[in-house]
Design a protein around this motif. Sequence first.
Motif, PDB file in Angstrom:
ATOM      1  N   THR A  23      42.339 -60.230  36.312  1.00 20.56           N
ATOM      2  CA  THR A  23      43.394 -61.225  36.298  1.00 20.56           C
ATOM      3  C   THR A  23      44.474 -60.762  35.323  1.00 20.56           C
ATOM      4  O   THR A  23      44.212 -60.004  34.406  1.00 20.56           O
ATOM      5  CB  THR A  23      42.861 -62.595  35.863  1.00 20.56           C
ATOM      6  N   GLY A  24      45.699 -61.221  35.527  1.00 23.18           N
ATOM      7  CA  GLY A  24      46.770 -60.875  34.603  1.00 23.18           C
ATOM      8  C   GLY A  24      47.310 -59.478  34.839  1.00 23.18           C
ATOM      9  O   GLY A  24      47.074 -58.846  35.883  1.00 23.18           O
ATOM     10  N   SER A  25      48.034 -58.990  33.846  1.00 29.76           N
ATOM     11  CA  SER A  25      48.715 -57.703  33.940  1.00 29.76           C
ATOM     12  C   SER A  25      47.728 -56.541  33.852  1.00 29.76           C
ATOM     13  O   SER A  25      46.988 -56.413  32.876  1.00 29.76           O
ATOM     14  CB  SER A  25      49.752 -57.580  32.816  1.00 29.76           C
ATOM     15  N   ARG A  26      47.732 -55.686  34.859  1.00 26.23           N
ATOM     16  CA  ARG A  26      46.838 -54.530  34.847  1.00 26.23           C
ATOM     17  C   ARG A  26      47.285 -53.519  33.792  1.00 26.23           C
ATOM     18  O   ARG A  26      46.458 -52.947  33.087  1.00 26.23           O
ATOM     19  CB  ARG A  26      46.801 -53.881  36.231  1.00 26.23           C
ATOM     20  N   ILE A  27      48.598 -53.297  33.697  1.00 27.72           N
ATOM     21  CA  ILE A  27      49.089 -52.349  32.704  1.00 27.72           C
ATOM     22  C   ILE A  27      48.833 -52.867  31.299  1.00 27.72           C
ATOM     23  O   ILE A  27      48.484 -52.106  30.391  1.00 27.72           O
ATOM     24  CB  ILE A  27      50.596 -52.058  32.912  1.00 27.72           C
ATOM     25  N   ALA A 156      41.877 -60.782  18.780  1.00 20.61           N
ATOM     26  CA  ALA A 156      42.901 -61.814  18.918  1.00 20.61           C
ATOM     27  C   ALA A 156      44.294 -61.194  18.938  1.00 20.61           C
ATOM     28  O   ALA A 156      45.164 -61.585  19.728  1.00 20.61           O
ATOM     29  CB  ALA A 156      42.788 -62.821  17.775  1.00 20.61           C
ATOM     30  N   THR A 157      44.507 -60.204  18.090  1.00 21.08           N
ATOM     31  CA  THR A 157      45.808 -59.538  18.013  1.00 21.08           C
ATOM     32  C   THR A 157      46.092 -58.756  19.282  1.00 21.08           C
ATOM     33  O   THR A 157      47.228 -58.741  19.777  1.00 21.08           O
ATOM     34  CB  THR A 157      45.854 -58.609  16.792  1.00 21.08           C
ATOM     35  N   THR A 162      49.096 -57.723  24.265  1.00 19.76           N
ATOM     36  CA  THR A 162      49.047 -57.408  25.691  1.00 19.76           C
ATOM     37  C   THR A 162      49.399 -58.606  26.563  1.00 19.76           C
ATOM     38  O   THR A 162      49.363 -58.501  27.787  1.00 19.76           O
ATOM     39  CB  THR A 162      47.645 -56.908  26.082  1.00 19.76           C
ATOM     40  N   ARG A 163      49.719 -59.737  25.931  1.00 23.51           N
ATOM     41  CA  ARG A 163      50.105 -60.972  26.643  1.00 23.51           C
ATOM     42  C   ARG A 163      48.986 -61.454  27.562  1.00 23.51           C
ATOM     43  O   ARG A 163      49.217 -61.878  28.698  1.00 23.51           O
ATOM     44  CB  ARG A 163      51.405 -60.744  27.415  1.00 23.51           C
ATOM     45  N   MET A 164      47.763 -61.351  27.054  1.00 23.05           N
ATOM     46  CA  MET A 164      46.590 -61.727  27.836  1.00 23.05           C
ATOM     47  C   MET A 164      46.064 -63.118  27.489  1.00 23.05           C
ATOM     48  O   MET A 164      44.920 -63.434  27.804  1.00 23.05           O
ATOM     49  CB  MET A 164      45.471 -60.693  27.628  1.00 23.05           C
ATOM     50  N   ALA A 223      60.366 -56.082  27.317  1.00 27.15           N
ATOM     51  CA  ALA A 223      60.619 -57.475  26.955  1.00 27.15           C
ATOM     52  C   ALA A 223      59.864 -58.401  27.905  1.00 27.15           C
ATOM     53  O   ALA A 223      59.808 -58.154  29.118  1.00 27.15           O
ATOM     54  CB  ALA A 223      62.103 -57.775  27.018  1.00 27.15           C
ATOM     55  N   PRO A 224      59.260 -59.470  27.374  1.00 26.78           N
ATOM     56  CA  PRO A 224      58.545 -60.413  28.240  1.00 26.78           C
ATOM     57  C   PRO A 224      59.509 -61.122  29.179  1.00 26.78           C
ATOM     58  O   PRO A 224      60.670 -61.356  28.859  1.00 26.78           O
ATOM     59  CB  PRO A 224      57.903 -61.390  27.255  1.00 26.78           C
TER      60      PRO A 224
END
Length: 227
Positions: A23-27, A156-157, A162-164, A223-224
């Motif tokens: 789930t989420g961003s693979r990169i 946590a960091t 990684t915006r996970m 950038a997000p």
Amino acid sequence: MTSIPLAEELLLLAYDDQTGKATGSRIGLDLGMAAAVLVDLALAGRVAYSDGFLKVIDPTPTGDPIADTVLAKAADDEPHTPGQWLQRLRHRLRTRVLEDLVARGVVQDVDETQMEFIHVHRYPTTDPAYEAEIRRRLAEALTGQSMCDERTAALATLLVATRMEPALRLPPEETARAHQRLEQIATGAGFSGSVDLEDSVVRPAVALVMHTLGKAISAALGAPKPA
């Protein structure tokens, strides 16, 4: 329960237990796992950041096959920047970690054929104890007021970098607060670079490695996207 590598922890959080799909961003996951291997080596006192490069300070194997492979290559190669290491490590790392988890019975490899010739692999969980322990530690970190241990702070960091955060599977109304708490943990550990590393609640050498890797991940992701 014996702790598992940070890269495995990130992967277990990112994969759905039932469907066995990422789930989420693979990169983001791949970069985070690459960083996690290097953070584990820093936690073990094997690598450190110096003069813009990650360098081996102790080539003694750690006992983890993936980390030790990276350690041996780093010891024999010229120094690389954190960003260079992320790009060098992220390719095929996920496959290697999944193979190890399958071999230990943590997840299973479900090979399905689609359109008669396309093979698709899923990795549903078979032993939920490991992920349950990871989520317990993170839940305590998110709800507690005191600083957590180095490994949990690093995890946590990495989730923030990684915006996970969606991998935490929190209700929408709790996501923003969780993000703030994760950033608070990163700052308190000295991983954000916004406090004097001498005041870090974890070892300054580890904090410096995590901080530089976090910056490299952010640069690689760009950038997000606006909400």
